[in-house]
Design an enzyme around this catalytic site. Sequence first.
Site, PDB file in Angstrom:
ATOM      1  N   PHE A   1      29.604  64.302   7.203  1.00 41.79           N
ATOM      2  CA  PHE A   1      29.963  62.941   7.621  1.00 41.79           C
ATOM      3  C   PHE A   1      31.315  62.576   7.038  1.00 41.79           C
ATOM      4  O   PHE A   1      31.538  62.671   5.840  1.00 41.79           O
ATOM      5  CB  PHE A   1      28.895  61.942   7.176  1.00 41.79           C
TER       6      PHE A   1
ATOM      7  N   GLU B   1      39.448  59.042  21.482  1.00 39.13           N
ATOM      8  CA  GLU B   1      38.308  58.876  20.577  1.00 39.13           C
ATOM      9  C   GLU B   1      38.689  59.313  19.165  1.00 39.13           C
ATOM     10  O   GLU B   1      39.647  60.061  18.968  1.00 39.13           O
ATOM     11  CB  GLU B   1      37.137  59.741  21.057  1.00 39.13           C
ATOM     12  N   ASP B   2      37.934  58.845  18.209  1.00 34.42           N
ATOM     13  CA  ASP B   2      38.119  59.316  16.841  1.00 34.42           C
ATOM     14  C   ASP B   2      37.422  60.660  16.630  1.00 34.42           C
ATOM     15  O   ASP B   2      37.982  61.581  16.072  1.00 34.42           O
ATOM     16  CB  ASP B   2      37.609  58.268  15.828  1.00 34.42           C
TER      17      ASP B   2
ATOM     18  N   ASP C   1      30.901  64.133  18.240  1.00 29.99           N
ATOM     19  CA  ASP C   1      29.869  64.757  17.417  1.00 29.99           C
ATOM     20  C   ASP C   1      28.813  65.358  18.351  1.00 29.99           C
ATOM     21  O   ASP C   1      28.929  66.503  18.772  1.00 29.99           O
ATOM     22  CB  ASP C   1      29.301  63.694  16.462  1.00 29.99           C
TER      23      ASP C   1
ATOM     24  N   GLY D   1      36.525  52.832  16.378  1.00 30.95           N
ATOM     25  CA  GLY D   1      37.054  53.966  15.605  1.00 30.95           C
ATOM     26  C   GLY D   1      38.402  54.502  16.033  1.00 30.95           C
ATOM     27  O   GLY D   1      39.143  55.040  15.219  1.00 30.95           O
TER      28      GLY D   1
HETATM   29  P1  IMP Z   1      28.633  61.235  19.342  1.00 34.91           P
HETATM   30  O1  IMP Z   1      27.516  61.827  18.528  1.00 34.91           O
HETATM   31  O2  IMP Z   1      29.587  62.291  19.840  1.00 34.91           O
HETATM   32  O3  IMP Z   1      28.081  60.384  20.449  1.00 34.91           O
HETATM   33  O4  IMP Z   1      29.448  60.305  18.374  1.00 34.91           O
HETATM   34  C1  IMP Z   1      29.227  58.945  18.424  1.00 34.91           C
HETATM   35  C2  IMP Z   1      29.986  58.156  17.434  1.00 34.91           C
HETATM   36  O5  IMP Z   1      29.383  58.388  16.176  1.00 34.91           O
HETATM   37  C3  IMP Z   1      31.452  58.442  17.219  1.00 34.91           C
HETATM   38  O6  IMP Z   1      32.303  57.814  18.154  1.00 34.91           O
HETATM   39  C4  IMP Z   1      31.629  57.842  15.845  1.00 34.91           C
HETATM   40  O7  IMP Z   1      31.797  56.440  15.961  1.00 34.91           O
HETATM   41  C5  IMP Z   1      30.308  58.127  15.188  1.00 34.91           C
HETATM   42  N1  IMP Z   1      30.388  59.280  14.295  1.00 34.91           N
HETATM   43  C6  IMP Z   1      29.986  60.549  14.506  1.00 34.91           C
HETATM   44  N2  IMP Z   1      30.223  61.323  13.436  1.00 34.91           N
HETATM   45  C7  IMP Z   1      30.816  60.507  12.523  1.00 34.91           C
HETATM   46  C8  IMP Z   1      31.312  60.719  11.192  1.00 34.91           C
HETATM   47  O8  IMP Z   1      31.290  61.812  10.608  1.00 34.91           O
HETATM   48  N3  IMP Z   1      31.841  59.622  10.576  1.00 34.91           N
HETATM   49  C9  IMP Z   1      31.909  58.396  11.164  1.00 34.91           C
HETATM   50  N4  IMP Z   1      31.468  58.160  12.400  1.00 34.91           N
HETATM   51  C10 IMP Z   1      30.917  59.208  13.069  1.00 34.91           C
HETATM   52 MG    MG Z   2      33.265  55.754  17.607  1.00 34.20          MG
END
Ligand code: IMP
Ligand code: MG
Length: 175
Positions: free
Chosen positions: A149, A96-97, A100, A41
Site C-alpha cells: 500500500f 489515474e494515480d 490496482d 488521487g
Molecule cells: P482499483 O483496485 O484498480 O480499482 O483501484 C481503486 C482505487 O484504489 C485507486 O484509484 C486508488 O484510489 C485506490 N488505491 C489502490 N491501491 C492504493 C494504494 O496503494 N494507495 C492508495 N490508494 C490506493
Molecule cells: Mg483513486
Amino acid sequence: MEAGRVLIGEEEIAARLREMGEQITRDYEGEALLVVGVLRGAFMVMADLARHIRLPVEFDFMAVSSYGSATKTSGVVRILKDLDEEIAGRHVLLVEDIVDSGLTIDYLLKTLRLRRPASIELATLLVKENMQRVPVEVRYAGFEIGPEFVVGYGLDFDQLYRNLPYIGVLEQHSL
Ligand code: IMP
Ligand code: MG
C-alpha cells in the site's frame, strides 16, 4: 510529515512524467486532447503530466469513490461527479494515480466508451502488482510496483498523505 519508506522519489517521478508527456505529445500529434483526471488521487499526476504535453489540451474531471475498506476496493464504483464536457468524437486521455485491481478504471472506461469518444486511453502513474487484476489496457504507465500500500503524490490513506511529493510505503507503525 513522514510516511514510512520512500519507494519512488520526487526526481524519479518528475523524469518519468516528462517522458510520458513527451510520448503522449508524439502519439497525438495533430490532434486535440481532452485530459480527464480521476479525482481525487489523480490531481497531482495530472498537473505535472500536463505540463509536458505540447498539444491543444482541455481538462475535465470525474470524481469516483469505490466502496470498500480503506485499503481494499470492492469494485463497486460510484460516480460522485461526472464530466462537464461531452466526449463524443473527441480524443480522451484518462489520468489515474494507480491501477490496482483495475476495477475502477474498467468501470470508467466502459461507461465513457458508451459516449462514443474518438478514442480513449489511460495514463497512470502506478500499476500495482495484483493477481486478481481485471484486464485493462494501460497505454501509459509510469511505474510498476509491488503489492504494498502506497501513499503520496495524490494517493491517500484515509484522506491523508496526498501532499507528499514522493511515493512512500505506509508502514504498519505509521498507520
Ligand atoms: P482499483 O483496485 O484498480 O480499482 O483501484 C481503486 C482505487 O484504489 C485507486 O484509484 C486508488 O484510489 C485506490 N488505491 C489502490 N491501491 C492504493 C494504494 O496503494 N494507495 C492508495 N490508494 C490506493
Ligand atoms: Mg483513486
